[in-house]
Design an enzyme around this catalytic site. Structure first.
Site, short mmCIF file in Angstrom:
data_model
loop_
_atom_site.label_atom_id
_atom_site.label_comp_id
_atom_site.label_asym_id
_atom_site.label_seq_id
_atom_site.Cartn_x
_atom_site.Cartn_y
_atom_site.Cartn_z
N THR A 122 -3.61 11.40 -3.56
CA THR A 122 -2.55 10.38 -3.64
C THR A 122 -3.15 9.04 -3.28
OG1 THR A 122 -0.87 12.01 -3.05
CG2 THR A 122 -0.30 9.68 -2.78
N GLU A 155 4.07 21.85 1.01
CA GLU A 155 3.46 22.77 1.96
C GLU A 155 4.37 23.97 2.14
OE1 GLU A 155 1.55 21.41 5.47
OE2 GLU A 155 1.21 19.40 4.67
N LYS A 208 3.46 9.66 -8.59
CA LYS A 208 3.31 10.38 -7.32
C LYS A 208 3.92 9.61 -6.16
CE LYS A 208 1.81 13.02 -4.01
NZ LYS A 208 2.46 14.30 -3.72
N CYS A 264 2.10 13.58 4.33
CA CYS A 264 2.33 12.93 3.05
C CYS A 264 3.40 11.84 3.11
CB CYS A 264 2.70 13.98 2.00
SG CYS A 264 1.36 15.12 1.60
#
Length: 433
Positions: A122, A155, A208, A264
């Site tokens: 990312t 995850e 993203k 993230c």
């Protein structure tokens, strides 16, 4: 096809094992010796359901090989995935791209054949263009294409999301021949109906970061509504259920509670804001600052609730914290709301004992001053308040009567709105959420 995955952290190890599962021959490059040795033995150095079996199977079959040699990588294949980390810079909102740059700096000068480098990490918009310019400077009489193929992993569901994704995105420059190669790589996935979106690299990068920003906004939205519900005496879970029936809104990611964490969403929305500022579009993403603020306020609110149920002060109180990972089915404690709350409570004079089914070792590394227990029951021994801060099934199914027999006071704070309120209140617990 033969391919190389550069960086075998959470993203890279999952991608490498899944590419082997699709039938490709994969060489994984990892420069951290301890991690590399573990992976070479077929052991996963983090918790991710389904990945250990997949990794071990393909290490044993020879489909997946682990190395630290970039020289070996350039001999092995002409397709390279960059899957290294892009953490938040210290003291700054921007993404730290040193590992992405290092991968290109080390790989490209060694290339002796034309190559395709596919970014999975990312990154801020514009990174692919910058790396393409860098590759042109470093390449020695070979053509090196840069394209971006962002990941969309959750995850706890990373293997599933890699092998059965809800979409594949590829960002390529004009005149690129990368599309045919990438279609071949993902043919088993595309053939069963996964949408394959081909666009330019800038758009792929923004897909993203925009997806993460939207999810973060949705979580903070329902948490902001939770603040209003609390003030008005309304039920935020009922609100979420009702608005979730609207097809334009949907119920997913509308669970009010302690908020998001992990490696993230927090760092990605901050990097997105930083990049927008660099592009002169800071005002367009100014709302993300409040998204971040709402998220952080949830942690403070749980600490306040804990102080309230303990009679107005935490000094000398015993607090049990159930959950350390930022989400269930993970051992990731990066920016963990649960550990952040535990640390704040400890700083206010309480004795805090933490238990998590999978994240104990990682928690001890980050917060060594907290106390840790081997089970939920042990963590709650003589507790003045029990905080459920990660919604593991083990905690959702706790026996209220059994737990009540070991605590000092029947106070439970449901930080994830995951417990059956009636079941706890029937057993005499003071239930707060």
């Amino acid at each position: 096809m033969r391919m190389v995955v550069l960086g075998l952290g959470y993203l890279g190890a999952t991608h490498a094992a899944c590419m082997a599962e699709l039938g490709h021959e994969v060489l994984g490059i990892e420069v951290v010796p301890e991690k590399r040795d573990q992976l070479a033995r077929g052991e996963v150095p983090f918790y991710e359901p389904g990945l250990p079996d997949l990794l071990k199977r393909h290490i044993d079959s020879g489909k997946l090989t682990i190395s630290d040699s970039y020289a070996q990588a350039v001999e092995f294949a002409d397709v390279f995935f960059i899957a290294v980390g892009t953490p938040q810079k210290k003291g700054d909102y921007s993404a730290d791209l040193q590992y992405v740059d290092a991968a290109v700096d080390e790989l490209v000068p060694l290339l002796r054949r034309d190559a395709l480098i596919l970014g999975k990490s990312t990154v801020p918009v514009g990174t692919a263009q910058r790396l393409a310019d860098k590759a042109d400077e470093l390449a020695k009489d070979v053509a090196v294409e840069i394209a971006w193929n962002p990941e969309f992993l959750r995850e706890g569901f990373a293997v599933q999301d890699t092998l059965r994704p809800d979409r594949l995105v590829l960002g390529i420059f004009a005149g690129s021949r990368a599309e045919a190669t990438v279609r071949e790589i993902y043919e088993p996935i595309i053939s069963v109906g996964a949408p394959f979106i081909v666009t330019d690299p800038q758009t792929a990068e923004l897909v993203k970061t925009s997806a993460n920003a939207f999810l973060a906004t949705k979580i903070s939205f329902i948490n902001a509504i939770a603040e209003v519900c609390e003030a008005a005496g309304a039920d935020v879970k009922a609100v979420a259920d009702a608005i979730g029936y609207d097809a334009r809104i949907g119920r997913r990611f509308l669970n009010a509670g302690l908020g998001f964490g992990g490696g993230c969403l927090p760092k990605d929305i901050r990097a997105f804001m930083a990049r927008a500022g660099e592009l002169g579009a800071a005002e367009a993403l100014s709302f993300l600052r409040e998204v971040d603020n709402v998220n952080m306020r949830r942690r403070t609110r749980i600490v306040e609730l804990t102080r309230q149920v303990c009679g107005g002060a935490l000094l000398g109180k015993r607090i049990a914290v159930l959950g350390a990972a930022f989400k269930p089915e993970s051992d990731d404690v990066r920016d963990s709301p649960a550990l952040n709350v535990a640390g704040q409570i400890q700083l206010q004079g309480a004795s805090v004992t933490v238990y998590d089914p999978k994240a104990m070792d990682n928690s001890r590394k980050v917060f060594p001053t907290l106390d840790y227990a081997g089970s939920a029951i042990d963590a709650c021994e003589s507790a003045d308040a029990v905080l459920v801060l990660t919604e593991w099934d083990e905690f959702v199914s706790l026996d209220a009567r059994r737990l009540g027999s070991v605590v000092r006071s029947l106070n439970i704070i449901d930080g994830r709105n995951c417990l059956d309120r009636d079941a706890w209140e029937t057993q005499g617990w003071n239930y707060r959420t």
